[in-house]
Design a protein around this motif. Structure first.
Motif, mmCIF file in Angstrom:
data_model
loop_
_atom_site.group_PDB
_atom_site.id
_atom_site.type_symbol
_atom_site.label_atom_id
_atom_site.label_comp_id
_atom_site.label_asym_id
_atom_site.label_seq_id
_atom_site.Cartn_x
_atom_site.Cartn_y
_atom_site.Cartn_z
ATOM 1 N N GLY A 23 0.799 -1.226 0.000
ATOM 2 C CA GLY A 23 0.000 0.000 0.000
ATOM 3 C C GLY A 23 0.826 1.268 0.000
ATOM 4 O O GLY A 23 0.286 2.362 -0.082
ATOM 5 N N LEU A 24 2.157 1.153 0.077
ATOM 6 C CA LEU A 24 3.017 2.334 0.059
ATOM 7 C C LEU A 24 3.253 2.794 -1.374
ATOM 8 O O LEU A 24 3.517 1.995 -2.256
ATOM 9 C CB LEU A 24 4.354 2.036 0.739
ATOM 10 C CG LEU A 24 4.279 1.698 2.214
ATOM 11 C CD1 LEU A 24 5.675 1.506 2.783
ATOM 12 C CD2 LEU A 24 3.511 2.757 2.996
ATOM 13 N N ARG A 25 3.162 4.098 -1.563
ATOM 14 C CA ARG A 25 3.335 4.703 -2.879
ATOM 15 C C ARG A 25 4.291 5.885 -2.799
ATOM 16 O O ARG A 25 4.521 6.427 -1.722
ATOM 17 C CB ARG A 25 1.995 5.205 -3.425
ATOM 18 C CG ARG A 25 1.087 4.066 -3.839
ATOM 19 C CD ARG A 25 -0.227 4.578 -4.392
ATOM 20 N NE ARG A 25 -0.937 3.456 -4.967
ATOM 21 C CZ ARG A 25 -1.394 3.416 -6.197
ATOM 22 N NH1 ARG A 25 -1.250 4.454 -6.992
ATOM 23 N NH2 ARG A 25 -2.021 2.348 -6.659
ATOM 24 N N VAL A 26 4.790 6.280 -3.970
ATOM 25 C CA VAL A 26 5.673 7.434 -4.096
ATOM 26 C C VAL A 26 5.080 8.371 -5.143
ATOM 27 O O VAL A 26 4.675 7.927 -6.216
ATOM 28 C CB VAL A 26 7.099 7.013 -4.535
ATOM 29 C CG1 VAL A 26 7.993 8.239 -4.709
ATOM 30 C CG2 VAL A 26 7.715 6.030 -3.544
ATOM 31 N N ARG A 27 5.017 9.659 -4.821
ATOM 32 C CA ARG A 27 4.658 10.706 -5.800
ATOM 33 C C ARG A 27 5.796 11.697 -5.820
ATOM 34 O O ARG A 27 6.378 11.994 -4.782
ATOM 35 C CB ARG A 27 3.368 11.421 -5.416
ATOM 36 C CG ARG A 27 2.144 10.596 -5.761
ATOM 37 C CD ARG A 27 0.848 11.282 -5.394
ATOM 38 N NE ARG A 27 0.676 12.617 -5.913
ATOM 39 C CZ ARG A 27 0.250 12.933 -7.140
ATOM 40 N NH1 ARG A 27 -0.050 11.993 -7.999
ATOM 41 N NH2 ARG A 27 0.104 14.187 -7.500
ATOM 42 N N TYR A 41 3.895 7.591 0.996
ATOM 43 C CA TYR A 41 2.669 7.597 1.789
ATOM 44 C C TYR A 41 1.943 6.265 1.667
ATOM 45 O O TYR A 41 2.192 5.486 0.757
ATOM 46 C CB TYR A 41 1.759 8.750 1.351
ATOM 47 C CG TYR A 41 1.282 8.644 -0.076
ATOM 48 C CD1 TYR A 41 0.019 8.153 -0.372
ATOM 49 C CD2 TYR A 41 2.102 9.020 -1.134
ATOM 50 C CE1 TYR A 41 -0.417 8.036 -1.687
ATOM 51 C CE2 TYR A 41 1.676 8.914 -2.446
ATOM 52 C CZ TYR A 41 0.423 8.426 -2.713
ATOM 53 O OH TYR A 41 0.001 8.312 -4.009
ATOM 54 N N ALA A 42 1.045 6.043 2.618
ATOM 55 C CA ALA A 42 0.188 4.857 2.588
ATOM 56 C C ALA A 42 -1.115 5.242 1.902
ATOM 57 O O ALA A 42 -1.829 6.123 2.375
ATOM 58 C CB ALA A 42 -0.075 4.357 4.008
ATOM 59 N N SER A 43 -1.403 4.593 0.782
ATOM 60 C CA SER A 43 -2.623 4.892 0.040
ATOM 61 C C SER A 43 -3.769 4.016 0.532
ATOM 62 O O SER A 43 -3.546 2.953 1.110
ATOM 63 C CB SER A 43 -2.403 4.656 -1.452
ATOM 64 O OG SER A 43 -2.115 3.289 -1.688
ATOM 65 N N ARG A 44 -4.967 4.481 0.310
ATOM 66 C CA ARG A 44 -6.158 3.707 0.669
ATOM 67 C C ARG A 44 -6.904 3.321 -0.606
ATOM 68 O O ARG A 44 -7.010 4.122 -1.540
ATOM 69 C CB ARG A 44 -7.078 4.524 1.566
ATOM 70 C CG ARG A 44 -6.462 4.845 2.894
ATOM 71 C CD ARG A 44 -7.425 5.580 3.785
ATOM 72 N NE ARG A 44 -6.733 6.019 4.992
ATOM 73 C CZ ARG A 44 -7.278 6.794 5.899
ATOM 74 N NH1 ARG A 44 -8.521 7.232 5.748
ATOM 75 N NH2 ARG A 44 -6.587 7.148 6.964
ATOM 76 N N ALA A 45 -7.414 2.117 -0.618
ATOM 77 C CA ALA A 45 -8.211 1.667 -1.755
ATOM 78 C C ALA A 45 -9.341 2.660 -1.984
ATOM 79 O O ALA A 45 -9.994 3.102 -1.034
ATOM 80 C CB ALA A 45 -8.761 0.276 -1.501
ATOM 81 N N GLY A 46 -9.540 3.046 -3.232
ATOM 82 C CA GLY A 46 -10.607 3.975 -3.574
ATOM 83 C C GLY A 46 -10.190 5.434 -3.582
ATOM 84 O O GLY A 46 -10.932 6.285 -4.051
#
Length: 155
Positions: A23-27, A41-46
């Motif tokens: 669930g960790l992402r990079v922008r 950051y930790a993203s959430r489904a949806g």
């Protein structure tokens, strides 16, 4: 040999994906000063793809090796992954399954090469709004003109 902070960050996120924190992402983006900035950051489904909820790191290349802005500079991939993993612990979405993003991130890492970066926008171009991510390879102090990849999949 000093490893670039962008490389450490990308490799640490890859390591966390391997540890089950998909669930960790990079922008990332550039500013007019030429500094590269990224958020982990930790993203959430949806969530919308540009929603940077539950940040673990907000980095600017203006800090060079001081990744967290707190004076610590001696990071390895493992120590940075451990630090980010500890910061992710309060966010249950960090451990959610997101194999599509993990695959996209691995492809982006391959496309950037060992010292490159990616960006969704800078002060002059908003690649994200056109459905693309700019991939910039770095050779010494020189950056290549960007190539483009599709945007990452939605969370």
């Amino acid at each position: 040999m000093v490893v670039k902070p962008s490389t450490l960050i990308f490799d640490a996120v890859t390591r966390l994906h391997e540890r089950g924190m998909q669930g960790l992402r990079v922008r990332a983006n550039f500013y007019a000063t030429g500094h590269w900035r990224c958020r982990v950051y930790a993203s959430r489904a949806g969530d919308e793809p540009d929603r940077e909820r539950d940040q673990l790191l907000s980095y600017t290349s203006g800090r060079d090796q001081d990744i967290f802005g707190d004076g610590r500079r001696d990071w390895t991939v493992e120590s940075l992954a451990d630090e980010l993993g500890g910061r992710a612990a309060p966010f249950p979405d960090a451990t959610r399954s997101d194999p599509a993003y993990v695959e996209w991130f691995a492809g982006m890492r391959e496309a950037t090469g060992p010292d490159g970066v990616f960006a969704l926008w800078d002060d002059y171009d908003d690649w994200e709004s056109t459905g693309r991510v700019a991939v910039i390879r770095v050779h010494g102090d020189e950056r290549t003109a960007p190539d483009f990849l599709p945007l990452p999949p939605s969370p």
